[in-house]
Design an enzyme around this catalytic site. Structure first.
Site, mmCIF file in Angstrom:
data_model
loop_
_atom_site.group_PDB
_atom_site.id
_atom_site.type_symbol
_atom_site.label_atom_id
_atom_site.label_comp_id
_atom_site.label_asym_id
_atom_site.label_seq_id
_atom_site.Cartn_x
_atom_site.Cartn_y
_atom_site.Cartn_z
ATOM 1 N N ASN A 1 10.535 -8.017 -21.654
ATOM 2 C CA ASN A 1 10.484 -7.145 -20.488
ATOM 3 C C ASN A 1 9.772 -5.846 -20.846
ATOM 4 O O ASN A 1 9.621 -5.495 -22.024
ATOM 5 C CB ASN A 1 11.890 -6.847 -19.970
ATOM 6 N N THR A 2 9.350 -5.121 -19.827
ATOM 7 C CA THR A 2 8.456 -3.982 -20.019
ATOM 8 C C THR A 2 8.973 -2.938 -21.000
ATOM 9 O O THR A 2 8.256 -2.520 -21.907
ATOM 10 C CB THR A 2 8.164 -3.317 -18.659
ATOM 11 N N PHE A 3 10.217 -2.513 -20.848
ATOM 12 C CA PHE A 3 10.683 -1.395 -21.669
ATOM 13 C C PHE A 3 10.963 -1.797 -23.117
ATOM 14 O O PHE A 3 10.495 -1.120 -24.036
ATOM 15 C CB PHE A 3 11.881 -0.717 -21.000
ATOM 16 N N THR B 1 9.618 -4.216 -24.825
ATOM 17 C CA THR B 1 8.371 -4.578 -25.509
ATOM 18 C C THR B 1 7.512 -3.347 -25.782
ATOM 19 O O THR B 1 6.920 -3.229 -26.859
ATOM 20 C CB THR B 1 7.577 -5.607 -24.691
ATOM 21 N N HIS B 2 7.420 -2.430 -24.836
ATOM 22 C CA HIS B 2 6.640 -1.217 -25.081
ATOM 23 C C HIS B 2 7.235 -0.388 -26.212
ATOM 24 O O HIS B 2 6.504 0.170 -27.034
ATOM 25 C CB HIS B 2 6.555 -0.363 -23.806
#
Length: 367
Positions: free
Chosen positions: A128-130, A132-133
């Site tokens: 998911n975005t958070f 992984t970033h």
């Protein structure tokens, strides 16, 4: 935004790497931080998660060899005609590996032609975005950096939901490590960069996050930073771009809006590349284009809350593709398991775990 389409997806990466010695000098100056997640685009098959670690690790001997090579490059002083090495990292949200092949995209095509394109990577879990970033920014897994999903409950701090407070992150982000060691850094909406981390900031920062901010403004700002004189120019720039995420979640990965959206993003990438051409910075600049996750088709809606309520189990549920179930009152394990077994019986490949039973390879078990 939810990430219900992200699990089990794969994606790919493009990057331009020009002047490897210059990049080696910068990476050494950053303390040989791992950019494992940030040098490739996306995700691999969910079926392989049980077989492969989420982020590949180098052997100690390999790391020692690389650092020795970097030390030699880093110790060489710049000549009068050289520019201090610069790295620009762009994250395009939700770019699946094969989106790059849906049409001709001049910017991405140039990056692949003049640099290198990776086929895929295995991301951290959940993809998911958070998480992984933050993994790309810290070089470690969610169980170490603490951002285990886009939304989650922390026993001490409470609810986290797309939070702008960098102090939720428990591992040092790349931009802080760089700035701490005297390398001026600029961030533009990268997850976790909107505020100081443990009292430390960067020289340049654009915040707060604005999902409606066009990529044209980001390109303008990046080129403005790159045009600054030596000594003022940031040597590490990390910027979040919209990619294909919003349209992918709205329409799915096969939606008609995917290609037009990527074309619009690519047009700004072309403008950025042209601007770097005009500044004649390629001998010293490395551009990396990455993504945090891909997309997969979601066909069914699972009403987990309804199933638990029907069994008279009062629970709070967070998350999308990966659901976190928090019981509001004590319930016998056997009763919960019986309910979940029945609910998931018709969902192939689905599994559930108590917190202390999470498999170690998911790298989600917090101490």
């Amino acid at each position: 935004m939810t990430d219900a389409h992200e699990q089990g997806s794969r994606s790919a990466m493009n990057r331009v790497t020009i002047n490897r010695a210059a990049m080696n000098r910068l990476l050494l100056s950053l303390g040989a931080l791992l950019l494992t997640g940030a040098v490739q685009f996306g995700c691999t098959d969910a079926a392989k998660r049980d077989e492969e670690p989420a982020v590949a690790a180098e052997t100690p001997a390999a790391i020692a060899d690389v650092r020795a090579e970097q030390a030699s490059a880093a110790s060489a002083p710049l000549t009068d005609n050289e520019v201090a090495p610069i790295v620009v990292v762009l994250s395009w949200d939700g770019m699946r590996h094969d989106f790059l092949d849906l049409d001709a995209f001049p910017g991405l095509d140039r990056v692949a032609r003049e640099g290198v394109r990776a086929g895929r990577l295995t991301p951290v879990f959940p993809s998911n975005t958070f998480p992984t970033h933050v993994s790309m920014a810290t070089g470690t897994h969610p169980d170490r950096h603490g951002i285990v999903d886009n939304v989650f409950l922390d026993q001490e701090r409470g609810r986290y939901a797309y939070d702008a407070d960098a102090n939720w992150i428990e591992a040092e982000p790349l931009w802080i490590a760089a700035q701490r060691q005297g390398i001026d850094t600029a961030t533009y909406f990268w997850v976790g960069s909107e505020s100081d981390w443990q009292g430390q900031g960067t020289r340049y920062r654009v915040a707060p996050f604005d999902s409606d901010r066009p990529e044209a403004e980001k390109v303008d700002q990046i080129l403005e930073w790159l045009a600054l004189p030596e000594g003022e120019r940031p040597r590490l720039i990390m910027s979040y771009w919209a990619g294909a995420d919003r349209i992918g979640h709205d329409e799915g990965p096969n939606g008609r809006g995917i290609v037009p959206q990527i074309r619009a993003q690519d047009a700004e990438l072309v403008r950025l590349l042209d601007g770097i051409d005009a500044l004649q910075l390629w001998p010293w600049l490395s551009l990396i284009v990455v993504s945090d996750h891909g997309m997969a088709v979601a066909t069914d809606y699972l009403d987990l809350h309804g199933a638990l309520a029907a069994a008279d189990i009062d629970a709070r549920i967070l998350g999308g593709a990966v659901a976190q179930v928090h019981l509001k009152a004590p319930v016998a394990d056997e009763r919960v398991r019986r309910t979940l077994d029945a609910f998931l019986a018709e969902v192939p490949g689905s599994r559930y775990f108590k917190r202390d039973e999470l498999p170690a390879h998911y790298r989600l078990r917090r101490a």
